[in-house]
Motif scaffolding. Sequence first.
Motif, short mmCIF file in Angstrom:
data_model
loop_
_atom_site.label_atom_id
_atom_site.label_comp_id
_atom_site.label_asym_id
_atom_site.label_seq_id
_atom_site.Cartn_x
_atom_site.Cartn_y
_atom_site.Cartn_z
N PRO A 170 -21.77 -1.78 6.33
CA PRO A 170 -21.00 -0.70 6.95
C PRO A 170 -20.35 -1.11 8.27
N GLU A 171 -20.77 -2.23 8.81
CA GLU A 171 -20.17 -2.66 10.08
C GLU A 171 -19.02 -3.63 9.85
N LYS A 172 -18.62 -3.82 8.60
CA LYS A 172 -17.50 -4.71 8.31
C LYS A 172 -16.43 -3.99 7.52
N ILE A 173 -15.30 -3.79 8.15
CA ILE A 173 -14.21 -3.07 7.49
C ILE A 173 -13.70 -3.86 6.28
N GLU A 174 -13.84 -5.19 6.32
CA GLU A 174 -13.38 -6.01 5.19
C GLU A 174 -14.07 -5.59 3.90
N ASP A 175 -15.37 -5.29 3.99
CA ASP A 175 -16.10 -4.89 2.79
C ASP A 175 -15.51 -3.61 2.21
N TYR A 176 -15.16 -2.69 3.10
CA TYR A 176 -14.61 -1.42 2.63
C TYR A 176 -13.22 -1.63 2.03
N ILE A 177 -12.42 -2.42 2.72
CA ILE A 177 -11.06 -2.67 2.22
C ILE A 177 -11.11 -3.44 0.89
N GLY A 178 -12.02 -4.37 0.81
CA GLY A 178 -12.17 -5.15 -0.42
C GLY A 178 -12.58 -4.31 -1.61
N ARG A 179 -13.14 -3.13 -1.35
CA ARG A 179 -13.54 -2.21 -2.42
C ARG A 179 -12.48 -1.15 -2.65
N GLY A 180 -11.28 -1.40 -2.15
CA GLY A 180 -10.21 -0.43 -2.36
C GLY A 180 -10.11 0.60 -1.26
N GLY A 181 -10.80 0.36 -0.18
CA GLY A 181 -10.80 1.31 0.93
C GLY A 181 -9.43 1.44 1.58
N TYR A 182 -9.14 2.62 2.06
CA TYR A 182 -7.89 2.99 2.74
C TYR A 182 -6.68 2.99 1.81
N GLN A 183 -6.88 2.70 0.51
CA GLN A 183 -5.77 2.82 -0.44
C GLN A 183 -5.39 4.28 -0.63
N ALA A 184 -6.39 5.15 -0.63
CA ALA A 184 -6.10 6.58 -0.79
C ALA A 184 -5.33 7.10 0.41
N ALA A 185 -5.70 6.63 1.60
CA ALA A 185 -4.97 7.05 2.80
C ALA A 185 -3.53 6.55 2.72
N ALA A 186 -3.37 5.30 2.26
CA ALA A 186 -2.03 4.75 2.13
C ALA A 186 -1.20 5.59 1.17
N LYS A 187 -1.84 5.97 0.05
CA LYS A 187 -1.14 6.79 -0.94
C LYS A 187 -0.74 8.14 -0.34
N ALA A 188 -1.69 8.75 0.38
CA ALA A 188 -1.43 10.07 0.97
C ALA A 188 -0.31 9.99 2.01
N LEU A 189 -0.28 8.88 2.75
CA LEU A 189 0.70 8.79 3.84
C LEU A 189 2.08 8.39 3.34
N THR A 190 2.13 7.64 2.23
CA THR A 190 3.44 7.16 1.80
C THR A 190 4.02 7.93 0.61
#
Lengths: 641, 165
Positions: A170-190
């Motif tokens: 949980p202290e590494k954003i790379e792990d979250y991004i590597g699991r598809g993290g922030y893709q939903a935010a990207a979709k919502a924003l764009t």
Amino acid sequence: MILKFEKRGGEMERLNPRTLTEMAEKIAPSLAVRFSDEVKPGEPAEQYHLLVCGAPGCHATRSLQVMERLRQEITLRNIREKALVVETGCNGFCAKGPVMTVYPGGVFYQYLRPDDAVEIIEEHILKGAPVERLMYKDQATGRPIPKMKDIPFFSLQKTIALRHRGLIDPEKIEDYIGRGGYQAAAKALTEMTPEDIIRELKASGLRGRGGAGFPTGMKWEFASKSEGPIKYVCCNADEGDPGAFMDRSVMEADPHAVLEGMIIAAKAIGAHHGYIYCRAEYPLALRRLSIAMDQAKALGLLGEDILRTGFHLDLEIYQGAGAFVCGEETALMTSIEGKRGIPRPRPPFPAQKGLWGKPTVLNNVETYANVPQIIANGGLWYASLGTEKSKGTKVFSLTGNVNNVGLVEVPMGTPLSTVVLEIGGGIKGGKKFKAAQLGGPSGGCIPAQHMDVGLDFESVTAAGAIMGSGGLIVMDEDACMVDVARFFMDFCKDESCGKCTPCREGTKRMLQVLERITKGHGKQGDIELLEELASFVKDASLCGLGQTAPNPVLSTLRYFRSEYEAHIGEQRCPAGVCTALVHYEIDPEKCKACGMCKKKCPVDAIEGAPKVVHKIIQEKCIRCGTCYEVCPKKFSAILRT
Amino acid sequence: MNQMKLRERLLEEFSQEDLERVGKIFERYRGKPGALIPVLEEVQAVTGYLPDLLQEWIAVGMNVPMARVFGVVTFYSFFSRVPKGRHQIKVCLGTACYVRGAGKILERLESELGVKEGSVTPDRKFSLQSLRCVGACVLAPVMMVGEDTYGQVQPEKVKEILATY
């Protein structure tokens, strides 16, 4: 291999949707090991990930030392390329802590001690032979179950809000991004308009996970339609119900999911500022949230110009100062404003006039953690889980007198019996199930005859409890339901903010009556008096705290009225909990003069000597029950009446 | 009380450095809406507790009425108007701990320490308080001494635990 942030000229590179995807694609292969089931017996894998639980429960049973030893042994053997130790958030199976899962294969280890590190490294990592001794054992057969996914505790769950539990750092954003993290935010924003987001949320049927179960999509729609240049998005992380730790675990295991959910909410309502109100009792959650926010900011996922879309959102963590009532939405906002956390009447609702009088959306941690999944997979996907009116899944913290204490996420509508008996593995010490307490001080007890009730908003309410935030406390035959009711009333009396009279005075009077009953001074008519007070407090209180405070009393009266009557009419506590009503004696026929009770009695109220039958001096006895508990089972010489 | 006199009185209890650190906290938050609670949290982290005189000092420093400061301090359980012990003992009385006997742990602590819940031993070594749920329900019943968490505590173990401090 661990990927670092890409840097250009010493600065973190601010991501855009394209580079976010590129980054995810680069990281994903390094995480693939954790999702691989493949194992060839006796053949060591090329690389192992050792995922050790780093939640407070496991910390307290020394998981940090286990991790340290594992790392030492790895360094010692110079196999750092082969074995990676990761501290994850709560794995969920807290009862077995410290726990660890080793991938590939997902082998689950329990009750680890630092010294076990040597064997795990030597056998499992170097020889590919998992250590049977440390595996979970089937309750019936005693046979080891190697894989986590085959253990009933896990196999019966369905994880959405907890999808990353025990799998990422949980202290590494790379792990979250590597699991598809922030893709939903990207979709919502764009790709999505606020209306699109709200439509998706409404289609999902997601309802607030903080307790009230208000449809999230509708809440966002109200706030979105409120006029005004300044709006706020807030997260309620003031998880105050005693016996509940769902939100703490989500924040500790997957803090970015909460942030991402808030970004999506902010876009939906047009907010550019937000707060996470988290209680001070959760230092680890506070720390991990703050790390997550710093990392997200550094990559341009929070703050100005998020993902280079021009959208901005500033988030702040606000540390609560210990007041249960601040979990109520209007009180929480008053507290952020720096005042006594006192609720105010609604309407106006926060969606119209919330924090500092501006339109505000306030959702609970678990609710936000579901949002990215809904945006990524579609509302209909989410709505396919659960019951007709309660969609999706719900996280419960399963505690009390149950074998598999831990964190559980199941589809809405899952029967209580499945959660307690199958996932929970039944009652501790082979005792009988008496009741499950749901919903904390606002909730109620569900007795054994209603164990088949489905855990969804409607069914639980019909059974006299409430879903609440998800605290599920299992009580066995030793629990006194009058005392439980007294406990919750004492809590509500303490936590009543004092603004409105029905709650302030009503809870106090109800507590007085309950105390009188548990002390053996109950009077005929007390039950009726409790009922009368309860309906008054329920109807006339200003906020949720008072309106629900009588629930524990009403639900125990509904199912366990005879216990109240025994306390009042016969001066007897059937469960033997209310000390004023119990009496201990030693059966001279059965006493073998072993001296155990005499040794353990805290007030020296037992006389006797070796080979001399023991006796309790009633004037000195404080009725603590220690003798009753320590008397060897084969003698059972202490009588409790 | 004027500021000079207030400062003199405060110096009887707190060091000069502590008061300076407190002053820096004021500077950082002054003018920020809703800052009072974070300010109190940070000041308490420096001074250990918030006696009435210190609250007056905060009211002056943050330019808010004393009544407001007092109101907030007494509302939230996190703030303490009495000094804490060098080792703060906290007993969880959350539901999970309660049904597993936390009440007896508290009783035993009270008798061992000779003080009631919510107070401090005369030598200020231990202070004793109860709280509602630290979220470590799996370890119930739980007590904390400072940062150390003790799980599945038995009343008989209390004496042993205290002896290690």
